[in-house]
Design a protein around this motif. Sequence first.
Motif, PDB file in Angstrom:
ATOM      1  N   ASP A 282      74.337 -45.584 -39.680  1.00  0.00           N
ATOM      2  CA  ASP A 282      73.527 -46.717 -40.024  1.00  0.00           C
ATOM      3  C   ASP A 282      72.710 -46.258 -41.170  1.00  0.00           C
ATOM      4  O   ASP A 282      71.943 -47.176 -41.840  1.00  0.00           O
ATOM      5  N   GLN A 285      72.965 -45.945 -47.038  1.00  0.00           N
ATOM      6  CA  GLN A 285      72.473 -47.138 -47.322  1.00  0.00           C
ATOM      7  C   GLN A 285      73.512 -48.021 -48.385  1.00  0.00           C
ATOM      8  O   GLN A 285      73.277 -49.258 -48.065  1.00  0.00           O
ATOM      9  N   ARG A 288      75.539 -50.092 -45.691  1.00  0.00           N
ATOM     10  CA  ARG A 288      74.455 -50.986 -45.225  1.00  0.00           C
ATOM     11  C   ARG A 288      73.905 -52.227 -46.163  1.00  0.00           C
ATOM     12  O   ARG A 288      73.906 -53.234 -45.549  1.00  0.00           O
ATOM     13  N   GLU A 289      73.919 -52.054 -47.341  1.00  0.00           N
ATOM     14  CA  GLU A 289      73.595 -52.980 -48.323  1.00  0.00           C
ATOM     15  C   GLU A 289      74.530 -53.626 -48.771  1.00  0.00           C
ATOM     16  O   GLU A 289      74.405 -54.911 -49.404  1.00  0.00           O
ATOM     17  N   LEU A 291      77.303 -54.934 -46.759  1.00  0.00           N
ATOM     18  CA  LEU A 291      78.172 -55.473 -45.416  1.00  0.00           C
ATOM     19  C   LEU A 291      78.882 -56.691 -45.795  1.00  0.00           C
ATOM     20  O   LEU A 291      79.611 -57.161 -44.960  1.00  0.00           O
ATOM     21  N   ALA A 311      80.138 -47.223 -40.385  1.00  0.00           N
ATOM     22  CA  ALA A 311      79.184 -47.968 -41.019  1.00  0.00           C
ATOM     23  C   ALA A 311      79.872 -49.393 -41.615  1.00  0.00           C
ATOM     24  O   ALA A 311      79.174 -50.442 -41.292  1.00  0.00           O
ATOM     25  N   ARG A 314      80.720 -52.354 -38.866  1.00  0.00           N
ATOM     26  CA  ARG A 314      79.465 -53.115 -38.155  1.00  0.00           C
ATOM     27  C   ARG A 314      79.246 -54.398 -38.942  1.00  0.00           C
ATOM     28  O   ARG A 314      78.662 -55.580 -38.499  1.00  0.00           O
ATOM     29  N   SER A 315      80.350 -54.642 -39.977  1.00  0.00           N
ATOM     30  CA  SER A 315      80.239 -55.894 -40.726  1.00  0.00           C
ATOM     31  C   SER A 315      80.923 -56.970 -39.668  1.00  0.00           C
ATOM     32  O   SER A 315      82.337 -56.826 -39.612  1.00  0.00           O
ATOM     33  N   ARG A 337      81.462 -50.870 -31.966  1.00  0.00           N
ATOM     34  CA  ARG A 337      80.849 -51.619 -33.045  1.00  0.00           C
ATOM     35  C   ARG A 337      81.632 -52.947 -33.639  1.00  0.00           C
ATOM     36  O   ARG A 337      81.354 -53.946 -33.575  1.00  0.00           O
TER      37      ARG A 337
END
Length: 465
Positions: A282, A285, A288-289, A291, A311, A314-315, A337
């Motif tokens: 998570d 960055q 995460r930005e 996705l 990571a 998660r999208s 996930r």
Amino acid sequence: MVAFHASALDGVARNAALTIPLLLRLLASDGGRDRRPPRGGVQRAGLSESAVRVILAHPDPGVRIDFATSARAEPAQRARLVDDPSFKVRAALAYGPEVYDPRTKVAPLPDVVCVRLLDDPAPSVRTALLDSPHLTASFVASMATHHSSAARREAVCEWEILPPGERSALLADPDPGVRRAAALRECRRDARVTAELIRDPKSAAEALRRGLLVRADAERCVAERTHLAALAENPSLPADLVERLAVAPDEIVRLAVSLRPELDEARRMAIDFTVGDFDRGDGVQWVREGLTDPEVLRRAAISAHPLLRRAAARSPRLPSDLLCLLARVEDPVVENRLGIHHPDTPEEVLMRVYARLGGTFSAWMAETHPRFPREGLAARYADHPDGNYRRLAVRDPAATPALIERLSHDPAVWTRQAAVGDPRLPLHRLREALHVPELASSAGANPALPEDEMAAVLNRAGVPA
């Protein structure tokens, strides 16, 4: 019998087949502790205008709170509580629904209503609004000129869409917390601001992680071993200093370097890093930005780095080829996930997640995931030694009423409850289940329960006619 009444009443309240007259009867109860209308009745979808009016005027604030936090109610309906006499109701409205399913989207309150809540006389209402995850970007940005420092600090979250004049004002704000929050956004493109933040212990680590660095400051931090894990993530860190940190003695620093977006796969995997079995990625960055960015997702998903794959998983917008790729990774965290976030997760992955996690999470996934299998489950699992699997047989459209009735007597309580809530359950067994404490709620929620039986439950619970 009291527990039975309360449990059955809860079930009837959330029954999708509950008629409007019975719902209004529930809502019209006097608001006493023992007769409070169950939440299911207040938070159901498609409430009529007459029911909404009863809720809004209900003497029990708890009923109005339940409605204020309903994810199924229209925002315009909930917004009518903005002038509620109870600050607890207004605070519940300001924060909005608690959402545990990441696939569930909550429509935000109108901005004009949020403006009024932001100026509510009760501090708890204002705080709840600023903590709400359901605010529009336009409203958050509009708080940049608000008289409340807490509101201005929140507006910084929409830094990129703020006009230059408002950004400048926030950087010079009289409140030090607002100035610091604004500077931590501006430092990504201003080395001078970064240098100032590095001198402040409260902001140094974040400034080193995100800010635009001059080489002298970066070299000094490496030499002094100051916040090296944060520095290792910095996008502007010179390449030779990245290489120095890639062999740092601290494995947390090496792991941070291994996650940098500019590394090619050979260099990334040459770094000596360790990933925990349950680390989710998570904190990456740039993933995460991104996705919703196909290129970012592709770079992360095809990587051999476990945290990048986790990571990306998660999208909910993974292209089909990347979804298939990640589904073959054989990483429990990736599979979990995908099962939680992606609507097109393959059935075999969902079944592995179901087998691995069990319990409440598996039940939630089986009931809510659009791709969770249904056909053939009765033949495969009706006689399974694990009750968690026997429960799946109820989901099969081909399951017979006789099988559903048999499973309603299953040794596992969750299996019994699933069977009792199924509309194929024979009526005589459904009526019987209303008198079994651990089954009464499921029986009350069964949409095949006749209206006269629902009325009888209300009678036994003492709900006035």
